[in-house]
Design a protein around this motif. Structure first.
Motif, PDB file in Angstrom:
ATOM      1  N   SER A 156       0.855  -1.183  -0.089  1.00  8.11           N
ATOM      2  CA  SER A 156      -0.035   0.229   0.040  1.00  8.11           C
ATOM      3  C   SER A 156       0.839   1.190   0.003  1.00  8.11           C
ATOM      4  O   SER A 156       2.181   1.150   0.221  1.00  8.11           O
ATOM      5  CB  SER A 156      -0.952   0.332   1.125  1.00  8.11           C
ATOM      6  N   ILE A 157       0.094   2.294  -0.046  1.00  7.89           N
ATOM      7  CA  ILE A 157       0.982   3.554   0.144  1.00  7.89           C
ATOM      8  C   ILE A 157       0.880   4.151   1.279  1.00  7.89           C
ATOM      9  O   ILE A 157       0.182   4.349   2.087  1.00  7.89           O
ATOM     10  CB  ILE A 157       0.262   4.751  -0.826  1.00  7.89           C
ATOM     11  N   GLU A 158       2.520   4.393   1.689  1.00 13.69           N
ATOM     12  CA  GLU A 158       2.630   5.174   2.998  1.00 13.69           C
ATOM     13  C   GLU A 158       2.791   6.572   2.577  1.00 13.69           C
ATOM     14  O   GLU A 158       3.730   7.266   2.058  1.00 13.69           O
ATOM     15  CB  GLU A 158       3.727   4.547   3.705  1.00 13.69           C
ATOM     16  N   LEU A 159       1.608   7.470   2.912  1.00 17.29           N
ATOM     17  CA  LEU A 159       1.595   8.799   2.606  1.00 17.29           C
ATOM     18  C   LEU A 159       2.780   9.553   3.003  1.00 17.29           C
ATOM     19  O   LEU A 159       3.418  10.428   2.097  1.00 17.29           O
ATOM     20  CB  LEU A 159       0.216   9.399   3.131  1.00 17.29           C
ATOM     21  N   ASP A 160       3.387   9.698   4.036  1.00 15.16           N
ATOM     22  CA  ASP A 160       4.395  10.397   4.384  1.00 15.16           C
ATOM     23  C   ASP A 160       5.648  10.158   3.646  1.00 15.16           C
ATOM     24  O   ASP A 160       6.330  10.872   3.308  1.00 15.16           O
ATOM     25  CB  ASP A 160       4.672  10.319   5.823  1.00 15.16           C
ATOM     26  N   GLU A 161       5.724   8.707   3.366  1.00 17.53           N
ATOM     27  CA  GLU A 161       6.899   8.384   2.726  1.00 17.53           C
ATOM     28  C   GLU A 161       6.829   8.686   1.249  1.00 17.53           C
ATOM     29  O   GLU A 161       7.811   9.033   0.578  1.00 17.53           O
ATOM     30  CB  GLU A 161       6.910   6.686   2.736  1.00 17.53           C
ATOM     31  N   LEU A 162       5.765   8.673   0.587  1.00 23.39           N
ATOM     32  CA  LEU A 162       5.410   9.030  -0.911  1.00 23.39           C
ATOM     33  C   LEU A 162       5.700  10.573  -0.857  1.00 23.39           C
ATOM     34  O   LEU A 162       6.542  11.045  -1.717  1.00 23.39           O
ATOM     35  CB  LEU A 162       3.964   8.884  -1.053  1.00 23.39           C
ATOM     36  N   ILE A 163       5.085  11.351   0.027  1.00 20.68           N
ATOM     37  CA  ILE A 163       5.491  12.857  -0.049  1.00 20.68           C
ATOM     38  C   ILE A 163       7.081  13.174   0.044  1.00 20.68           C
ATOM     39  O   ILE A 163       7.462  13.876  -0.934  1.00 20.68           O
ATOM     40  CB  ILE A 163       4.875  13.478   1.128  1.00 20.68           C
ATOM     41  N   GLU A 164       7.539  12.480   0.830  1.00 25.45           N
ATOM     42  CA  GLU A 164       9.067  12.676   0.848  1.00 25.45           C
ATOM     43  C   GLU A 164       9.807  12.188  -0.336  1.00 25.45           C
ATOM     44  O   GLU A 164      10.598  12.930  -0.922  1.00 25.45           O
ATOM     45  CB  GLU A 164       9.803  11.989   2.226  1.00 25.45           C
ATOM     46  N   THR A 165       9.250  11.054  -0.844  1.00 22.85           N
ATOM     47  CA  THR A 165       9.855  10.476  -2.126  1.00 22.85           C
ATOM     48  C   THR A 165       9.726  11.507  -3.125  1.00 22.85           C
ATOM     49  O   THR A 165      10.730  11.761  -3.962  1.00 22.85           O
ATOM     50  CB  THR A 165       9.343   9.112  -2.438  1.00 22.85           C
ATOM     51  N   VAL A 166       8.408  11.767  -3.540  1.00 22.55           N
ATOM     52  CA  VAL A 166       8.266  12.869  -4.572  1.00 22.55           C
ATOM     53  C   VAL A 166       9.054  14.220  -4.309  1.00 22.55           C
ATOM     54  O   VAL A 166       9.613  14.847  -5.329  1.00 22.55           O
ATOM     55  CB  VAL A 166       6.719  13.124  -4.556  1.00 22.55           C
ATOM     56  N   MET A 167       8.927  14.682  -3.158  1.00 22.61           N
ATOM     57  CA  MET A 167       9.618  15.968  -2.895  1.00 22.61           C
ATOM     58  C   MET A 167      11.137  15.850  -3.113  1.00 22.61           C
ATOM     59  O   MET A 167      11.710  16.628  -4.123  1.00 22.61           O
ATOM     60  CB  MET A 167       9.482  16.348  -1.579  1.00 22.61           C
ATOM     61  N   ILE A 168      11.794  14.862  -2.508  1.00 19.76           N
ATOM     62  CA  ILE A 168      13.265  14.613  -3.019  1.00 19.76           C
ATOM     63  C   ILE A 168      13.773  14.216  -4.430  1.00 19.76           C
ATOM     64  O   ILE A 168      14.513  15.003  -5.063  1.00 19.76           O
ATOM     65  CB  ILE A 168      13.796  13.797  -2.029  1.00 19.76           C
ATOM     66  N   ASP A 169      12.950  13.457  -4.926  1.00 15.42           N
ATOM     67  CA  ASP A 169      13.014  12.928  -6.472  1.00 15.42           C
ATOM     68  C   ASP A 169      12.953  14.194  -7.431  1.00 15.42           C
ATOM     69  O   ASP A 169      13.729  14.309  -8.153  1.00 15.42           O
ATOM     70  CB  ASP A 169      12.214  11.775  -6.815  1.00 15.42           C
ATOM     71  N   THR A 170      11.971  14.907  -7.172  1.00 15.64           N
ATOM     72  CA  THR A 170      11.705  16.101  -8.034  1.00 15.64           C
ATOM     73  C   THR A 170      12.693  17.077  -7.999  1.00 15.64           C
ATOM     74  O   THR A 170      12.950  17.798  -8.727  1.00 15.64           O
ATOM     75  CB  THR A 170      10.105  16.482  -8.067  1.00 15.64           C
ATOM     76  N   GLN A 171      12.908  17.524  -6.617  1.00 12.32           N
ATOM     77  CA  GLN A 171      14.048  18.409  -6.309  1.00 12.32           C
ATOM     78  C   GLN A 171      15.327  17.986  -6.915  1.00 12.32           C
ATOM     79  O   GLN A 171      16.015  19.293  -7.531  1.00 12.32           O
ATOM     80  CB  GLN A 171      14.123  18.524  -4.903  1.00 12.32           C
ATOM     81  N   LEU A 172      15.673  16.850  -6.881  1.00  9.45           N
ATOM     82  CA  LEU A 172      16.858  16.442  -7.667  1.00  9.45           C
ATOM     83  C   LEU A 172      16.928  16.353  -9.213  1.00  9.45           C
ATOM     84  O   LEU A 172      17.937  16.528  -9.755  1.00  9.45           O
ATOM     85  CB  LEU A 172      17.136  14.927  -7.234  1.00  9.45           C
ATOM     86  N   GLY A 173      15.677  16.220  -9.856  1.00  5.51           N
ATOM     87  CA  GLY A 173      15.664  16.548 -11.247  1.00  5.51           C
ATOM     88  C   GLY A 173      14.710  15.507 -11.768  1.00  5.51           C
ATOM     89  O   GLY A 173      14.495  15.367 -13.213  1.00  5.51           O
ATOM     90  N   ALA A 174      14.200  14.698 -11.245  1.00  4.18           N
ATOM     91  CA  ALA A 174      13.363  13.608 -11.781  1.00  4.18           C
ATOM     92  C   ALA A 174      12.086  14.418 -12.455  1.00  4.18           C
ATOM     93  O   ALA A 174      11.415  15.209 -11.866  1.00  4.18           O
ATOM     94  CB  ALA A 174      12.850  12.431 -10.591  1.00  4.18           C
TER      95      ALA A 174
END
Length: 267
Positions: A156-174
């Motif tokens: 399932s989706i762990e919301l806090d983990e997803l938010i952190e993943t999207v934030m870091i990945d996109t900030q890095l340039g994904a």
């Protein structure tokens, strides 16, 4: 022949929503999953559906199973049609476990892939390693797509983990983050064991993460219909079967009964 080439459908018939962008699109991207198409089939799909395909994933770790020239030809055809083409993230996970990451990058670069998917759907991966893989992908000139979620049944989706993943990945340039649903679309992510969308989880995700940063894997028609009705035709959708590309585009435009009323223009 000349007269036929000049024919055009009335825009209200070609796209009743009046919203579909032409390529290169920023909204409503579609990712096609290639699980083993022959070269002629691949050419046929692009000949009929190329305008509706934005990304192609060479599924799982199947890339090394093709004759090199066949794979290279597929890659060249995709790029000629303005498509981002990349190996499945599972293949990079194999490279990580086999300590062959440099070889992986060197080979996909030499083959001409213009995208890369970075995932940890099967293995455990430290955040530091994920960051390094994203950064190297960007340095090599790839369009980087990352993926969130485990492939195991019941994941399932762990919301806090997803938010952190999207934030870091996109900030890095994904470019965007894919939400895992596998090719089955059942018992993973936002879909229950019957493939039905868990709307509460969907809304929790969208309340925290901008929709344009997410690519939703939705291999089943009922999932595509539901997500388009919920979120509109501009949603990014992935893991679409090659023979469903035109069918999905019809759903996006309100050219199927499932979304016809949804697609009607409002003057």
């Amino acid at each position: 022949m000349e007269m036929t080439s000049q024919l055009k459908w009335n825009p209200v018939l070609a796209d009743p929503t009046g919203r579909r962008q032409t390529k290169p699109r920023t909204l409503g991207k579609t990712m096609m999953m290639d699980k083993g198409l022959g070269l002629h089939a691949f050419q046929d799909v692009l000949g009929t559906s190329g305008e509706h395909v934005d990304m192609i994933k060479i599924g799982f770790g199947t890339s090394p199973l093709y004759p090199m020239q066949v794979l290279k030809t597929k890659i060249n055809l995709a790029k000629a049609n303005g498509i981002c083409i990349y190996p499945g993230g599972t293949f990079l996970e194999v490279a990580v476990t086999q300590n062959a990451v440099s070889s992986f990058y060197d080979t996909i670069l030499a083959l001409g892939f213009n995208g890369i998917e970075i995932s940890d759907g099967t293995i455990e991966m430290e955040r530091k390693v994920r960051n390094e893989l994203i950064q190297r992908g960007l340095e090599e000139g790839f369009e980087v797509i990352t993926e969130y979620g485990k492939k195991g049944w019941g994941s399932s989706i762990e919301l806090d983990e997803l938010i952190e993943t999207v934030m870091i990945d996109t900030q890095l340039g994904a470019k965007m983050v894919t939400i895992e649903a596998r090719e089955s679309g059942m018992g993973v992510g936002i879909f229950d064991h019957n493939g039905k969308c868990k709307d509460e989880e969907l809304q929790r995700v969208l309340s925290a993460v901008p929709g344009h940063q997410l690519l939703w894997e939705a291999p089943l028609k009922n999932q595509q219909v539901h997500l388009i009705k919920q979120l509109g035709p501009d949603i990014h959708l992935g893991n679409i079967s090659p023979d469903e590309m035109i069918s999905l585009e019809a759903l996006r435009r309100g050219l199927r009964s499932d979304t016809l009323i949804f697609g009607t223009r409002k003057e």
